[in-house]
Enzyme design. Structure first.
Site, PDB file in Angstrom:
ATOM      1  N   CYS A  81      23.188  23.715  46.313  1.00 15.23           N
ATOM      2  CA  CYS A  81      24.342  22.812  46.328  1.00 15.23           C
ATOM      3  C   CYS A  81      24.448  22.071  47.655  1.00 15.23           C
ATOM      4  O   CYS A  81      24.383  22.682  48.729  1.00 15.23           O
ATOM      5  CB  CYS A  81      25.626  23.600  46.069  1.00 15.23           C
ATOM      6  SG  CYS A  81      27.112  22.577  45.999  1.00 15.23           S
ATOM      7  N   CYS A  92      31.729  29.238  47.956  1.00 17.07           N
ATOM      8  CA  CYS A  92      30.598  30.155  47.775  1.00 17.07           C
ATOM      9  C   CYS A  92      30.232  30.795  49.108  1.00 17.07           C
ATOM     10  O   CYS A  92      30.427  30.205  50.170  1.00 17.07           O
ATOM     11  CB  CYS A  92      29.382  29.411  47.214  1.00 17.07           C
ATOM     12  SG  CYS A  92      29.575  28.813  45.523  1.00 17.07           S
ATOM     13  N   CYS A 219      30.408  20.424  41.719  1.00 12.18           N
ATOM     14  CA  CYS A 219      30.489  21.840  42.082  1.00 12.18           C
ATOM     15  C   CYS A 219      29.578  22.590  41.126  1.00 12.18           C
ATOM     16  O   CYS A 219      29.792  22.589  39.908  1.00 12.18           O
ATOM     17  CB  CYS A 219      31.930  22.325  41.956  1.00 12.18           C
ATOM     18  SG  CYS A 219      32.116  24.118  42.117  1.00 12.18           S
ATOM     19  N   TYR A 400      49.722  46.732  34.996  1.00 13.60           N
ATOM     20  CA  TYR A 400      49.330  45.372  35.335  1.00 13.60           C
ATOM     21  C   TYR A 400      48.633  44.761  34.114  1.00 13.60           C
ATOM     22  O   TYR A 400      47.554  44.192  34.195  1.00 13.60           O
ATOM     23  CB  TYR A 400      48.405  45.327  36.554  1.00 13.60           C
ATOM     24  CG  TYR A 400      48.851  46.200  37.711  1.00 13.60           C
ATOM     25  CD1 TYR A 400      49.792  45.753  38.625  1.00 13.60           C
ATOM     26  CD2 TYR A 400      48.320  47.479  37.877  1.00 13.60           C
ATOM     27  CE1 TYR A 400      50.206  46.552  39.691  1.00 13.60           C
ATOM     28  CE2 TYR A 400      48.733  48.286  38.927  1.00 13.60           C
ATOM     29  CZ  TYR A 400      49.668  47.824  39.831  1.00 13.60           C
ATOM     30  OH  TYR A 400      50.071  48.625  40.876  1.00 13.60           O
ATOM     31  N   GLU A 424      53.807  44.771  32.600  1.00 11.94           N
ATOM     32  CA  GLU A 424      53.446  43.521  33.278  1.00 11.94           C
ATOM     33  C   GLU A 424      54.691  42.907  33.905  1.00 11.94           C
ATOM     34  O   GLU A 424      55.739  42.832  33.259  1.00 11.94           O
ATOM     35  CB  GLU A 424      52.814  42.552  32.283  1.00 11.94           C
ATOM     36  CG  GLU A 424      52.640  41.138  32.793  1.00 11.94           C
ATOM     37  CD  GLU A 424      51.799  41.063  34.057  1.00 11.94           C
ATOM     38  OE1 GLU A 424      52.204  40.332  34.986  1.00 11.94           O
ATOM     39  OE2 GLU A 424      50.746  41.733  34.128  1.00 11.94           O
ATOM     40  N   ASP A 504      44.849  47.677  36.372  1.00  6.84           N
ATOM     41  CA  ASP A 504      44.052  46.560  36.872  1.00  6.84           C
ATOM     42  C   ASP A 504      44.890  45.766  37.865  1.00  6.84           C
ATOM     43  O   ASP A 504      45.375  44.682  37.565  1.00  6.84           O
ATOM     44  CB  ASP A 504      43.624  45.683  35.698  1.00  6.84           C
ATOM     45  CG  ASP A 504      42.716  44.541  36.115  1.00  6.84           C
ATOM     46  OD1 ASP A 504      42.291  44.533  37.278  1.00  6.84           O
ATOM     47  OD2 ASP A 504      42.457  43.660  35.287  1.00  6.84           O
ATOM     48  N   CYS A 531      39.193  44.526  41.787  1.00  2.00           N
ATOM     49  CA  CYS A 531      38.556  43.276  42.191  1.00  2.00           C
ATOM     50  C   CYS A 531      38.281  43.230  43.683  1.00  2.00           C
ATOM     51  O   CYS A 531      37.735  42.241  44.168  1.00  2.00           O
ATOM     52  CB  CYS A 531      39.424  42.086  41.788  1.00  2.00           C
ATOM     53  SG  CYS A 531      41.067  42.122  42.527  1.00  2.00           S
TER      54      CYS A 531
END
Length: 614
Positions: A81, A92, A219, A400, A424, A504, A531
């Site tokens: 890129c 990135c 992108c 979550y 939630e 999560d 994550c």
């Protein structure tokens, strides 16, 4: 700042950089040591590079960018890129590394975080998603993964890392069959800044200014239909919102979105969810923060789009943003369609995604996995973990829970005689979960922060225990009357201790309070979708300290070219002689709490790579 140093590059660190060290002058020290840490971007472990310092204000460490590679590591490739490189796009981190090398770097980070923060030595393998599998890295872009010329000799090693160097044309059209090179074209949702002159794109690294994206310089991680339409959609947004665009210099902080716990959450350029003060992407991006679904049936994404009434908001993320520039949300849909707009244009717009054959309604600008294979992959991993637990007839918590992606797997695990509570904090996401899960009678959705829900359950459990103590001294007639009243009015306080928990959380993790409370309930199994490796490691330490052990860990490359990685970790109570081998659906946490061992569980790694207690 701007000084250049020749440095040997050390191990990868969390955040998309590697660690190098520079000797300090005689008599000086940093943190008691004789070297100063330099966090270096655009370099691989084992390389020697010329590093240009970009931040010297911290005192205890420096930041820098590798601007020339003097000795290249085997996994280095030419970034495809034109927007990638020092001082350029912040979307990135690892385009200079082959996909297998990227996964090795992410595995090393997860391993290091668990070792340093949780005190356990766990083997980690980061798996590619189906769309980013084992195809050659060169794929449809010839010579993209050719290593840098030379083996360290300066004349050959002076090629730039990005920008004007020889590389495949990043604006070249995709292959005729519509495919894209593995590791590219996966971002089906993008939220880009729009400048006053109409420039639209992800932000420059450590900057609010957008990188100019258009059909000629797209992108490359965005889905192919997104870049060509972005400039025109940005112009339309500016025309509709011109009065609200601040003058240059009137910047008011990072763009934010409201997260699932009622907090305000930002997203980073990869679309990964973050806690307040950070930038990340529903769970099931679902998380990351992310439009998800499995490309092959079952799990093929559908194209239905509909409009909810105003006030419906977006799953995991309505809320007035305080960005310095307007933002344009672009959502790639099947057939090359791209939905786009600002908050006003997308307010109430709902799209339908499909995961494992089940449809989920989610706000167009809401929280969903950006990689089209991520939600299906994570759901399969959670389902596999639940298949190992005997929880039929028990209670499952989906914390979550977003729009309900993992709740069907929990419902299948507990069966029709069990109960699932999906919790939630975002009202719109919770309302959509009610619709998405309406065919599962054992599932109940609650709009609450996880902290509040767990705290309320603890209070209800204490009250129930006190009530049970009193009832032991009452007549059968009184007890029967109270039982009838509970059945008629539902005043027993709710869910019952969970036999299994799926959670999560956002990038900041569940936190010590929630993890300690969950451990006290002694569920048979906790499945944690993470994550962020650091948050996972911190919460793992809390669970270990409260009598649980890590029994399985899977990691997935849901965000190629970035440093982000998703993990699915399974935890079980550490075995004790005082804890009877009872039916997990019947033996709930309040009955087993007294048997919880003290201190962390020791973890050993058998030869086959599974994780067990020593």
């Amino acid at each position: 700042m701007g000084d250049e140093l020749e440095l040997d590059i050390g191990p990868v660190a969390h955040g998309g950089h590697c660690v190098a060290r520079v000797p300090l002058p005689d008599g000086e020290s940093a943190g008691g040591g004789s070297t100063l840490v330099v966090f270096v971007r655009y370099a691989l472990p084992g390389e020697r590079a010329v590093v240009r310092l970009t931040d010297v204000s911290r005192g205890t460490f420096l930041r820098g960018d590798a601007v020339r590679i003097l000795r290249a590591a085997p996994g280095r490739v030419q970034p495809p890129c034109a927007h990638f490189g020092p001082g350029k796009c912040g979307g990135c981190d690892f385009q200079f590394a082959s996909l297998p090398t990227q996964r090795e770097l992410k595995a090393a980070v997860v391993h290091e975080q668990l070792q340093r923060l949780a005190g356990i030595d766990v083997p980690v393998v980061v798996q590619p998603l189906p769309g980013d599998g084992v195809l050659p890295d060169a794929g449809a872009l010839p010579d993209v993964d050719a290593p840098l010329p030379g083996d360290g000799a300066r004349p050959d090693a002076d090629a730039p890392l990005s920008g004007d160097g020889a590389r495949p044309d990043p604006g070249a059209p995709p292959p005729a069959d519509g495919s894209v090179r593995p590791g590219l074209g996966w971002r089906t949702r993008a939220r880009w800044a729009v400048d006053l002159d109409g420039t639209v794109g992800p932000r420059h690294i450590r900057s609010h200014a957008p990188v100019p994206i258009d059909v000629d310089q797209p992108c490359l991680i965005a889905a192919p239909p997104i870049s060509p339409v972005a400039p025109q959609r940005a112009a339309e947004l500016l025309a509709a919102d011109q009065q609200q665009v601040p003058e240059r210099g009137e910047r008011r902080g990072r763009a934010e979105r409201r997260g699932e716990r009622g907090e305000r959450h930002a997203r980073d350029a990869a679309g990964v969810r973050q806690a307040p003060g950070e930038r990340r992407g529903e769970r099931g991006e679902r998380h990351a923060r992310d439009a998800a679904g499995v490309r092959q049936a079952p799990g093929e994404r559908r194209g239905r789009v509909e409009r909810r009434g105003r006030g419906g908001g977006a799953a995991r993320g309505r809320g007035r943003r305080r960005e310095e520039l307007p933002e344009l949300t672009l959502v790639a849909r099947p057939g090359g369609m791209v939905l786009s707009g600002g908050p006003a244009e997308l307010d109430g717009l709902v799209v339908t995604e499909t995961v494992a054959g089940r449809e989920f309604r989610v706000a167009a600008d809401g929280f969903w996995q950006v990689h089209p294979d991520a939600a299906g992959t994570l759901t399969a991993a959670v389902t596999a973990a639940l298949d190992t637990a005997r929880v039929s007839g028990g209670t499952g918590w989906d914390l979550y829970g977003g729009v309900g992606v993992f709740a069907p797997a929990l419902a299948a695990a507990v069966g029709r005689t069990g109960t699932v509570v999906s919790v939630e904090g975002d009202r719109t996401a919770s309302a959509l979960a009610v619709e998405n899960l309406a065919d599962l009678p054992q599932v109940r959705c609650e709009t609450s922060s996880v902290e509040t829900f767990v705290r309320q359950h603890e209070s209800d459990t204490v009250r129930q225990h006190q009530s049970d103590t009193v009832r032991e001294h009452q007549s059968d007639t009184v007890r029967q009357h109270q039982s009838d009243t509970v059945r008629q009015h539902g005043s027993d306080g709710g869910a019952g201790d969970p036999a299994v928990v799926v959670l999560d959380p956002p990038r900041s993790g569940a936190g010590q309070q929630v993890c300690t409370a969950l451990a006290a309930l002694r569920p048979r199994l906790i499945v944690y979708v993470a994550c962020d490796p650091a948050a996972l490691a911190r919460d793992t330490k809390t669970l270990l300290d409260n009598g649980f052990r890590l029994t399985d860990l899977k990691a997935f490359d849901c965000f190629p070219q970035t440093h982000h990685v998703e993990c699915v970790a399974s935890f079980r109570p550490a075995a004790t002689e005082s804890e009877p081998a009872a039916d997990p659906a019947a033996a709930t946490g309040s009955e087993r709490a007294a048997a919880a061992p003290e201190g962390p569980a020791a973890v050993s790694v058998p030869a086959e790579g599974s994780i067990g207690t020593a």
